[in-house]
Design an enzyme around this catalytic site. Structure first.
Site, mmCIF file in Angstrom:
data_model
loop_
_atom_site.group_PDB
_atom_site.id
_atom_site.type_symbol
_atom_site.label_atom_id
_atom_site.label_comp_id
_atom_site.label_asym_id
_atom_site.label_seq_id
_atom_site.Cartn_x
_atom_site.Cartn_y
_atom_site.Cartn_z
ATOM 1 C CE LYS A 101 -4.693 0.751 0.150
ATOM 2 N NZ LYS A 101 -5.533 -0.184 -0.442
HETATM 3 P P1 NAD Z 1 -13.341 7.655 -2.099
HETATM 4 O O1 NAD Z 1 -12.441 8.656 -1.860
HETATM 5 O O2 NAD Z 1 -13.655 7.217 -3.469
HETATM 6 O O3 NAD Z 1 -14.504 7.810 -1.171
HETATM 7 C C1 NAD Z 1 -14.536 8.077 0.162
HETATM 8 C C2 NAD Z 1 -15.675 8.398 0.701
HETATM 9 O O4 NAD Z 1 -15.775 8.392 2.371
HETATM 10 C C3 NAD Z 1 -16.397 9.752 0.461
HETATM 11 O O5 NAD Z 1 -17.692 9.838 0.194
HETATM 12 C C4 NAD Z 1 -15.883 10.740 1.638
HETATM 13 O O6 NAD Z 1 -16.524 12.030 1.671
HETATM 14 C C5 NAD Z 1 -16.377 9.722 2.462
HETATM 15 N N1 NAD Z 1 -15.617 9.788 3.915
HETATM 16 C C6 NAD Z 1 -14.410 10.314 4.175
HETATM 17 N N2 NAD Z 1 -14.177 10.385 5.665
HETATM 18 C C7 NAD Z 1 -15.377 10.224 6.084
HETATM 19 C C8 NAD Z 1 -15.761 10.270 7.519
HETATM 20 N N3 NAD Z 1 -15.008 10.615 8.492
HETATM 21 N N4 NAD Z 1 -17.089 10.022 7.672
HETATM 22 C C9 NAD Z 1 -17.784 9.588 6.671
HETATM 23 N N5 NAD Z 1 -17.591 9.446 5.385
HETATM 24 C C10 NAD Z 1 -16.339 9.713 5.031
HETATM 25 O O7 NAD Z 1 -12.702 6.176 -1.658
HETATM 26 P P2 NAD Z 1 -13.165 4.668 -1.901
HETATM 27 O O8 NAD Z 1 -12.213 4.391 -3.143
HETATM 28 O O9 NAD Z 1 -14.440 4.979 -2.054
HETATM 29 O O10 NAD Z 1 -12.654 4.150 -0.595
HETATM 30 C C11 NAD Z 1 -13.365 3.656 0.615
HETATM 31 C C12 NAD Z 1 -12.962 2.678 1.288
HETATM 32 O O11 NAD Z 1 -12.826 1.395 0.528
HETATM 33 C C13 NAD Z 1 -11.485 2.906 1.766
HETATM 34 O O12 NAD Z 1 -11.274 2.493 3.006
HETATM 35 C C14 NAD Z 1 -10.505 2.109 0.993
HETATM 36 O O13 NAD Z 1 -9.280 1.778 1.253
HETATM 37 C C15 NAD Z 1 -11.602 1.064 0.435
HETATM 38 N N6 NAD Z 1 -11.344 0.308 -0.703
HETATM 39 C C16 NAD Z 1 -11.458 0.783 -2.045
HETATM 40 C C17 NAD Z 1 -11.386 0.217 -3.113
HETATM 41 C C18 NAD Z 1 -11.327 1.028 -4.343
HETATM 42 O O14 NAD Z 1 -11.315 0.050 -5.261
HETATM 43 N N7 NAD Z 1 -11.620 2.019 -4.630
HETATM 44 C C19 NAD Z 1 -10.882 -1.043 -2.971
HETATM 45 C C20 NAD Z 1 -10.971 -1.903 -1.743
HETATM 46 C C21 NAD Z 1 -11.133 -1.104 -0.475
#
Ligand code: NAD
Length: 423
Positions: free
Chosen positions: A115
Site C-alpha cells: 500500500k
Molecule cells: P473515495 O475517496 O472514492 O470515497 C471516500 C468516501 O468516504 C467519500 O464519500 C468521503 O466523503 C467519505 N468519507 C471520508 N471521511 C469520512 C468520514 N469521516 N465519515 C464518513 N464518510 C467519510 O474512496 P473509496 O475508493 O470509495 O474508498 C473507501 C474505502 O474503501 C477505503 O477504506 C478504501 O481503502 C476501501 N477500498 C477501496 C477500493 C477501491 O477500489 N476504491 C478497494 C478496496 C477497498
C-alpha cells in the site's frame, strides 16, 4: 490567508496496524501457527518513506511526505492502492499493506500485498499540483514499482487520473509498461468493470450473507457510510437488487429517508455538487447516527476505525458488510460478536476491486481485452468461492467470519513460505 489543512492526525483512534496484528495473532493461535511463519508474516518486507519537494502553483515549494509499504511478495508481486488524504501516516499504510497480503491470499490471486500513500489534502490541491506530486512520487519509487514486483492501484483520494500519470511517468523511464499500475482509464489499458468492481463485490458479499441468514433481499433495509467509489456503487447495485437504502453519508454527514433514498438521484446530486452536503430528499443525521440505525445491513464504506470500543454497543444492524478497509477496530470485535452480529470482513467484502485489477494486469500483459460481462463472469466465482470457504471455516472453528478469513489467508501464505524452502 486561511491555513490549509494538509495534515491531520487521527492517532486518538486505535492503531490500524495493531488491529491487524491482534486479529492475525488470534487466527494464528487457533491454527497453532508455527513461530517461523508468524515472524515472517507479521512484519512488512520493505518500508519506504519518501519526501517529495514539489513546486506549487503560487511558485513556492512544498515537501510532501509519502510512503510505500511492501508487506509481502510470497504469493507474487505486491499489489495495493495509493491513498491521498491528510491523515495518511505510516501506521495506516502498514496496516493497509498487510490487509492487501491477506486479501490477495484469501481470494487466491497470484499477488502479495502493498500500500502507498501521500499525506496531503487532495481537495485543496489543483490538478497541476496533483500531477506534479504524483509524478514525483512515481520517480522516487521507480525501483519499487514494476509489473513483476509492485503494482499500485487507486484508493481513497486517487482515481484513474493519478493511475494514468503513474503509468505515463513510469513508461517514460522504462518504456511502455501498462501492467505497472491498475485502475487506469479505459483509453490507456484500463479494464472494463474496474470502476464499479469494489462496490460490486460488496453487493455480492451482502447478497451471499443475506442468503446464509435466510432473509429475503427485497425485505432488507440498508445503511451505507461513504459515498465515494465503493459506497456509491454498493448503494446503487444493492438498490438495483431490491434492497431499500435508507441512509447514505459522506464526510459532510448522513442523509436518512426511511422510505428509501433514490440512489441514482443522490449520485447525480454528488456529480453536480461535489458532495452530499445540502441533499434535500432526506433528513440530515450524523455519521454516528447512521452507524447506529436499526437496519438489516450496515456497510461502512468510507474510512477505518469508525466502529470502535466507544460506539460498538450502539450498533443495531445484525449484518455488517465492510466496504472500507478496517472500519471496525479490533477492540470492537468482541462487543459485536457478543451481540451476535455477522460481519463480512473487509478482506473478503471489498476484494472485488483487486480481483478486477488482477484481470486488468492479465489483459495488459496479454494485449487482449475482455468485455464487462466476461470480467463479471470471471470475478463472480472467485469471490463466491472465497465467501463459501470463509463461511465454512467460520463454522468449522466456531470463530467470527473475520478470524476465519485470516485463517484461510494465513494457511495459504504459510504453505507458500514452506514450499519456498529454508532460505
Ligand atoms: P473515495 O475517496 O472514492 O470515497 C471516500 C468516501 O468516504 C467519500 O464519500 C468521503 O466523503 C467519505 N468519507 C471520508 N471521511 C469520512 C468520514 N469521516 N465519515 C464518513 N464518510 C467519510 O474512496 P473509496 O475508493 O470509495 O474508498 C473507501 C474505502 O474503501 C477505503 O477504506 C478504501 O481503502 C476501501 N477500498 C477501496 C477500493 C477501491 O477500489 N476504491 C478497494 C478496496 C477497498
Amino acid at each position: 490567508m486561511a491555513k490549509i489543512q494538509e495534515k491531520v492526525s487521527h492517532r486518538e483512534k486505535p492503531s490500524a496496524y495493531e488491529s491487524l496484528i491482534t486479529r492475525f495473532e488470534e487466527a494464528a493461535d487457533i491454527i497453532n501457527l508455527d513461530q517461523r511463519f508468524r515472524d515472517i508474516i507479521r512484519v512488512a518486507e520493505r518500508v519506504v518513506n519518501v519526501n517529495l519537494p514539489v513546486k506549487l502553483d503560487d511558485g513556492t515549494t512544498r515537501v510532501f511526505e509519502g510512503f510505500r509499504v511492501v508487506h509481502s511478495t510470497v504469493m507474487g508481486p505486491s499489489k495495493g492502492g495509493i491513498r491521498y488524504a491528510p491523515f495518511v501516516d505510516l501506521d495506516e499504510v502498514k496496516a493497509l499493506a498487510g490487509w492487501m497480503t491477506f486479501k490477495c491470499a484469501l481470494v487466491g490471486l497470484p499477488y502479495g500485498g502493498a500500500k502507498g500513500g501521500i499525506t496531503l489534502n487532495p481537495k485543496v490541491r489543483s490538478m497541476d499540483e496533483l500531477e506534479r506530486i504524483t509524478r514525483a512520487y512515481t520517480r522516487s519509487l521507480k525501483d519499487v514499482f514494476g509489473e513483476d514486483s509492485d503494482i499500485p492501484a487507486p484508493d481513497m483520494g486517487t482515481s484513474y487520473r493519478e493511475m494514468a500519470w503513474i503509468f505515463h511517468e513510469y513508461s517514460r523511464i522504462y518504456g511502455y509498461t501498462p501492467g505497472v499500475v491498475t485502475g487506469k482509464p479505459l483509453h490507456l489499458g484500463g479494464s472494463k468493470g474496474r470502476v464499479p468492481a469494489t462496490g460490486w463485490g460488496v453487493m455480492l458479499s451482502a447478497l451471499l450473507a443475506i442468503e446464509k441468514l435466510g432473509w429475503k433481499k427485497e425485505e432488507c433495509t440498508c445503511a451505507i457510510q461513504g459515498f465515494g467509489n465503493v459506497g456509491s456503487w454498493a448503494a446503487k447495485l444493492l438498490s438495483d437488487e431490491g434492497l431499500t437504502i435508507v441512509a447514505i453519508s459522506d464526510h459532510t454527514g448522513g442523509y436518512h429517508n426511511e422510505n428509501g433514498i433514490d440512489v441514482r438521484d443522490a449520485i447525480e446530486y454528488v456529480k453536480n455538487n461535489g458532495t452530499l452536503k445540502g441533499y434535500k430528499n432526506a433528513t440530515q443525521i450524523t455519521n454516528d447516527e447512521l452507524l447506529a440505525l436499526k437496519v438489516d445491513v450496515l456497510s461502512p464504506s468510507a474510512i477505518e476505525n469508525v466502529i470502535t470500543e466507544a460506539n460498538a454497543h450502539t450498533i443495531q444492524a445484525p449484518l455488517i458488510v465492510e466496504g472500507a478497509n478496517g472500519p471496525v477496530s479490533a477492540d470492537a470485535d468482541s462487543i459485536l460478536d457478543e451481540k451476535g452480529i455477522l460481519i463480512v470482513p473487509d478482506i473478503l467484502a471489498n476484494a472485488g476491486g483487486v480481483t478486477v485489477s488482477y484481470f486488468e494486469w492479465v489483459q495488459n500483459r496479454r494485449g487482449h481485452y475482455y468485455s464487462e460481462q466476461e470480467i463479471q463472469d470471471k470475478t463472480r466465482p472467485i469471490l463466491t468461492e472465497a465467501f463459501e470457504r470463509v463461511y465454512e471455516t467460520h463454522k468449522q472453528y466456531k470463530c467470527s467470519m473475520r478470524i476465519a478469513a485470516y485463517i484461510v489467508a494465513i494457511k495459504r501464505l504459510s504453505t507458500g513460505i514452506d514450499l519456498e524452502g529454508n532460505f
